[in-house]
Design a protein around this motif. Structure first.
Motif, PDB file in Angstrom:
ATOM      1  N   MET A  45      32.378  28.399  26.071  1.00 25.38           N
ATOM      2  CA  MET A  45      31.336  27.408  26.348  1.00 25.38           C
ATOM      3  C   MET A  45      29.968  28.065  26.299  1.00 25.38           C
ATOM      4  N   THR A  63      30.532  37.159  29.331  1.00 23.84           N
ATOM      5  CA  THR A  63      29.273  36.426  29.136  1.00 23.84           C
ATOM      6  C   THR A  63      28.302  37.198  28.241  1.00 23.84           C
ATOM      7  N   ILE A  76      25.421  32.262  33.617  1.00 25.68           N
ATOM      8  CA  ILE A  76      26.378  31.245  33.200  1.00 25.68           C
ATOM      9  C   ILE A  76      27.707  31.515  33.908  1.00 25.68           C
ATOM     10  N   SER A  77      28.363  30.437  34.315  1.00 21.08           N
ATOM     11  CA  SER A  77      29.664  30.569  34.969  1.00 21.08           C
ATOM     12  C   SER A  77      30.483  29.323  34.661  1.00 21.08           C
ATOM     13  N   ARG A  78      31.761  29.403  34.970  1.00 20.54           N
ATOM     14  CA  ARG A  78      32.639  28.271  34.722  1.00 20.54           C
ATOM     15  C   ARG A  78      33.630  28.116  35.841  1.00 20.54           C
ATOM     16  N   ASN A 112      37.213  26.413  35.845  1.00 20.20           N
ATOM     17  CA  ASN A 112      38.228  25.740  35.028  1.00 20.20           C
ATOM     18  C   ASN A 112      38.959  24.647  35.806  1.00 20.20           C
ATOM     19  N   VAL A 161      31.044  23.890  33.398  1.00 25.16           N
ATOM     20  CA  VAL A 161      30.306  25.120  33.158  1.00 25.16           C
ATOM     21  C   VAL A 161      28.917  24.945  33.761  1.00 25.16           C
ATOM     22  N   CYS A 199      24.636  21.586  26.562  1.00 25.76           N
ATOM     23  CA  CYS A 199      25.935  22.230  26.719  1.00 25.76           C
ATOM     24  C   CYS A 199      26.669  22.132  25.381  1.00 25.76           C
TER      25      CYS A 199
END
Length: 114
Positions: A34, A57, A69-71, A73, A78, A95
């Motif tokens: 992403m 990243t 940036i992070s996600r 799941n 995101v 995005c």
């Protein structure tokens, strides 16, 4: 039906923070890299940050040390944490699902101004 829905944009003063979110649906989010892109008026769209399915990243030089940036799941989401914002960060932020499936969100406006 694939959807990427951004939120969290707005008007903020220089030096302040914002967190953008992108909620994904309609594809296997956990397997997809992403990213966040941005496009300022009169400029080309540029990559801001990306995250692989494994969590690695990378960042544009202009935002290194300020953006993260992070996600998540479990939430198919995101994030882009933006700190120490500058007027030159003003743009529409998009995005984008990168790989293996490519999709774009509709964008959210971020304006950094005093």
């Amino acid at each position: 039906q694939v959807q990427l829905v951004e939120s969290g944009g707005g008007l903020v003063q220089p030096g302040r923070s914002l967190r953008l979110s992108c909620a994904a649906s309609g594809f296997t989010f956990s397997r997809n890299a992403m990213s966040w892109y941005r496009q300022a008026p009169g400029k080309e769209r540029e990559l801001v940050a990306a995250i692989t399915s494994a969590g690695s990243t990378n960042y544009a030089d202009s935002v290194k040390g300020r953006f993260t940036i992070s996600r998540d799941n479990a939430k198919n989401t995101v994030y882009l944490q933006m700190n120490s914002l500058k007027p030159e960060d003003t743009a529409v932020y998009y995005c984008k699902a990168l790989s293996p499936n490519v999709y774009w969100g509709q964008g959210t406006q971020v304006t950094v101004s005093s």
